[in-house]
Each structure stands twice: as C-alpha cells, then as structure tokens.
Design a protein around this motif. Sequence first.
Motif, PDB file in Angstrom:
ATOM      1  N   ALA A 248      -4.909 -45.287 -28.821  1.00 51.51           N
ATOM      2  CA  ALA A 248      -5.942 -45.791 -29.729  1.00 51.51           C
ATOM      3  C   ALA A 248      -5.979 -47.314 -29.752  1.00 51.51           C
ATOM      4  CB  ALA A 248      -5.714 -45.240 -31.134  1.00 51.51           C
TER       5      ALA A 248
ATOM      6  N   TYR B  38      -9.168 -49.833 -28.822  1.00 49.82           N
ATOM      7  CA  TYR B  38      -9.573 -50.969 -29.650  1.00 49.82           C
ATOM      8  C   TYR B  38      -9.699 -52.237 -28.793  1.00 49.82           C
ATOM      9  CZ  TYR B  38      -8.836 -54.956 -32.785  1.00 49.82           C
ATOM     10  OH  TYR B  38      -8.939 -56.165 -33.417  1.00 49.82           O
TER      11      TYR B  38
ATOM     12  N   ASN C 273      -1.146 -44.860 -31.624  1.00 51.26           N
ATOM     13  CA  ASN C 273      -2.143 -43.789 -31.677  1.00 51.26           C
ATOM     14  C   ASN C 273      -2.535 -43.435 -33.110  1.00 51.26           C
ATOM     15  OD1 ASN C 273      -2.976 -42.945 -29.026  1.00 51.26           O
ATOM     16  ND2 ASN C 273      -0.851 -42.307 -28.678  1.00 51.26           N
ATOM     17  N   ASN C 274      -2.120 -44.242 -34.062  1.00 53.50           N
ATOM     18  CA  ASN C 274      -2.414 -43.997 -35.468  1.00 53.50           C
ATOM     19  C   ASN C 274      -3.398 -45.054 -35.970  1.00 53.50           C
ATOM     20  OD1 ASN C 274      -2.348 -43.974 -38.336  1.00 53.50           O
ATOM     21  ND2 ASN C 274      -0.335 -42.977 -38.310  1.00 53.50           N
ATOM     22  N   PRO C 275      -4.673 -44.684 -36.177  1.00 47.80           N
ATOM     23  CA  PRO C 275      -5.679 -45.676 -36.592  1.00 47.80           C
ATOM     24  C   PRO C 275      -5.301 -46.420 -37.865  1.00 47.80           C
ATOM     25  CG  PRO C 275      -6.743 -43.639 -35.902  1.00 47.80           C
ATOM     26  CD  PRO C 275      -5.272 -43.356 -35.943  1.00 47.80           C
ATOM     27  N   ASN C 276      -4.671 -45.746 -38.815  1.00 51.98           N
ATOM     28  CA  ASN C 276      -4.282 -46.409 -40.060  1.00 51.98           C
ATOM     29  C   ASN C 276      -3.228 -47.487 -39.808  1.00 51.98           C
ATOM     30  OD1 ASN C 276      -6.013 -44.908 -41.731  1.00 51.98           O
ATOM     31  ND2 ASN C 276      -4.508 -43.259 -41.931  1.00 51.98           N
TER      32      ASN C 276
ATOM     33  N   ILE D 278      -2.724 -49.016 -36.957  1.00 51.97           N
ATOM     34  CA  ILE D 278      -3.369 -50.078 -36.173  1.00 51.97           C
ATOM     35  C   ILE D 278      -4.060 -51.064 -37.104  1.00 51.97           C
ATOM     36  CG2 ILE D 278      -5.258 -50.554 -34.554  1.00 51.97           C
ATOM     37  CD1 ILE D 278      -4.492 -47.928 -33.138  1.00 51.97           C
ATOM     38  N   ARG D 279      -4.759 -50.551 -38.109  1.00 57.27           N
ATOM     39  CA  ARG D 279      -5.417 -51.427 -39.092  1.00 57.27           C
ATOM     40  C   ARG D 279      -4.390 -52.200 -39.910  1.00 57.27           C
ATOM     41  NH1 ARG D 279      -9.012 -47.011 -39.435  1.00 57.27           N
ATOM     42  NH2 ARG D 279      -7.770 -46.087 -41.114  1.00 57.27           N
TER      43      ARG D 279
ATOM     44  N   ASP E  63     -11.024 -52.158 -37.461  1.00 55.47           N
ATOM     45  CA  ASP E  63     -12.022 -51.312 -36.815  1.00 55.47           C
ATOM     46  C   ASP E  63     -13.235 -52.157 -36.420  1.00 55.47           C
ATOM     47  OD1 ASP E  63     -10.636 -48.978 -36.927  1.00 55.47           O
ATOM     48  OD2 ASP E  63     -11.521 -48.308 -38.818  1.00 55.47           O
TER      49      ASP E  63
END
Length: 297
Positions: A69, A73, A283-286, A288-289, A295
């Motif tokens: 992920a 990005y 691989n964890n969008p949360n 990553i943010r 995003d």
Amino acid sequence: MIEKTGVFSVVGRPNVGKSTLTNALCGVKVAIVSNKPQTTRNRITGVRNQGDLQMVFLDTPGLHKAKNALGDYMVKIVNQTVAEVDAAILLVEPVARVGIPEQMLIQRVKEENLPCVLVINKIDMVKKEELLETMALYGQTHDFAAIVPLCARDGQGMDGLLEELAKLCIPSPQLFPDGMVSDQPERQLIAEIIREKALQKLDKEVPHGLAVEIERWQEREDGLSEINAAIYCERKSHKGIVIGKHGAMLKEIGAAARYEIQRLLGGKVYLELWVKVKEDWRNNPNQIRNFGYEDLQ
C-alpha cells in the motif's frame, strides 16, 4: 523582486539521484539521501531564488512497481505531481536503454503536454561515447525542451541545467517568501533525518520497512531541545538488527542524527531513540497515514 517563477517536478526511477539533484538545485539540503532505493516516500518541496526568478522543485519517489500500500501511495505521488507543475525534469542514468519507468514517465509528460528537460546524471561514470549514445537514444523518444548531462553529486553541469530551467519560468508573483527553502515542518525534517541515518547505517531489507515518529519534543529554558523518537520496523527479528549488539547500532544512528538535527535547529539537542515493531505497517492504510503519508484525492 521576483518577476518569474517555475514549478518543476523531479521524476525518475528509484536510486537515480533525484534527491541529490534537488538538494543541488536548491543549494541546501531539503531531501534526505541514501544509496537505498525508495528513500524518498513523500513529495519534497525545495525553493531556489535566483535574481528575479523563483524556482520550486518537487522531489518525488522513484517510479517503481508497487508491492504494498505504501508503494501504491508513492506511485500516486509521482503521477499526481507531474500534472501539477509548469515543467518536468526527467532524471535518467547514462545507459543507452529506455526502461519501463522512463517510458511511463515520458508517456505521462506527453499526456499532460508538459515541457520536459531530460537530465542524464552520473556522467562521471561513463565514457563520452556512451553518453552521446544515451543522448541520441532518448532524443528519439520525445521532443525534450533540453537534454542536459551532469553529475549532481559534484555539481558538474548544474549551471547549464539552471539556464535551461530559467527559460521555462513564466511571469508570476512570488510563490514562497524570501528565506524559505522548503515547506516541510521541522518535526517532519527531524523524523526524516533520523530515517536517513538509519538507512545509511543499515543494510539489506530492514531499511525499506522503517518509519520514524517524533513522540516528544520539548524546548528547555536553557535552550536544549529534548527529542524522543521511535523507529518502527515491520518484524520482531528486525528490531534486534536496528538496536545492534549492546545497543551499538542504535547509538550510531542517534549520534549521526543528533549532529545534523543540531545543525538544523541551531542549538544543542538531547535525542533519545526507541525501536518498536508494527507488523506489516506498509500494507495498513491507517498506519501509513499515521506516519505522515496522507491519502491522495
């Protein structure tokens, strides 16, 4: 007074020297540098004022085939940045072969009808005949605004590149105030410095899974900055590598980072580093943010 400006994206495959070039163009360090691919994860803005010109450079991650992920990005960052600038700087190595990343970026430039300067970096590593072959090959792929061979590491050819970029600047009000060389908050700069030193000290697969978070930053009355930061890795087995035998590796990273942070802040720094594990955070969008990779719309 600034009368003309130019906003330029710096794009290319991983590890081709985009951050080194951006720093050289700005005249100061705005982006971290290492010999590891995918060192740059975010878009980094650098500013150069030259006479009546203001040039803004957007350093981007290397265009690569995403495997997680975070990689998705980074690819989005590249594609979005190409669409938001006055011109692109496509950085390539002096190899007489147009690879898939270069083909994709040239196609993106064509789709946006964007002026593009081709910069052939690392010319100190090849003979003149090989360089001319590379220039001729790329010249057949696109009508570049200019083709400039240089060595970003030692500054050879930089004046020629700046001359070409000046031609692409347009009448415009000043975009950034005098004295501003980057739009990165100091907190982000400090986290990136720590990650840079970890990248430079460590090897193999561990650096790709590293992230840094500033957990505490306090300015004392005596001028000392107390900074607590966490270095996150993706596997428990990596934690011991980052710490090193008897904490030796972590001490090396901390000492190198503290020296540069003190130069950035202009005062003494007490830096304390911890190593923590967040399994498969890329691989964890949360997550990553949480690490500052926002995003994209």
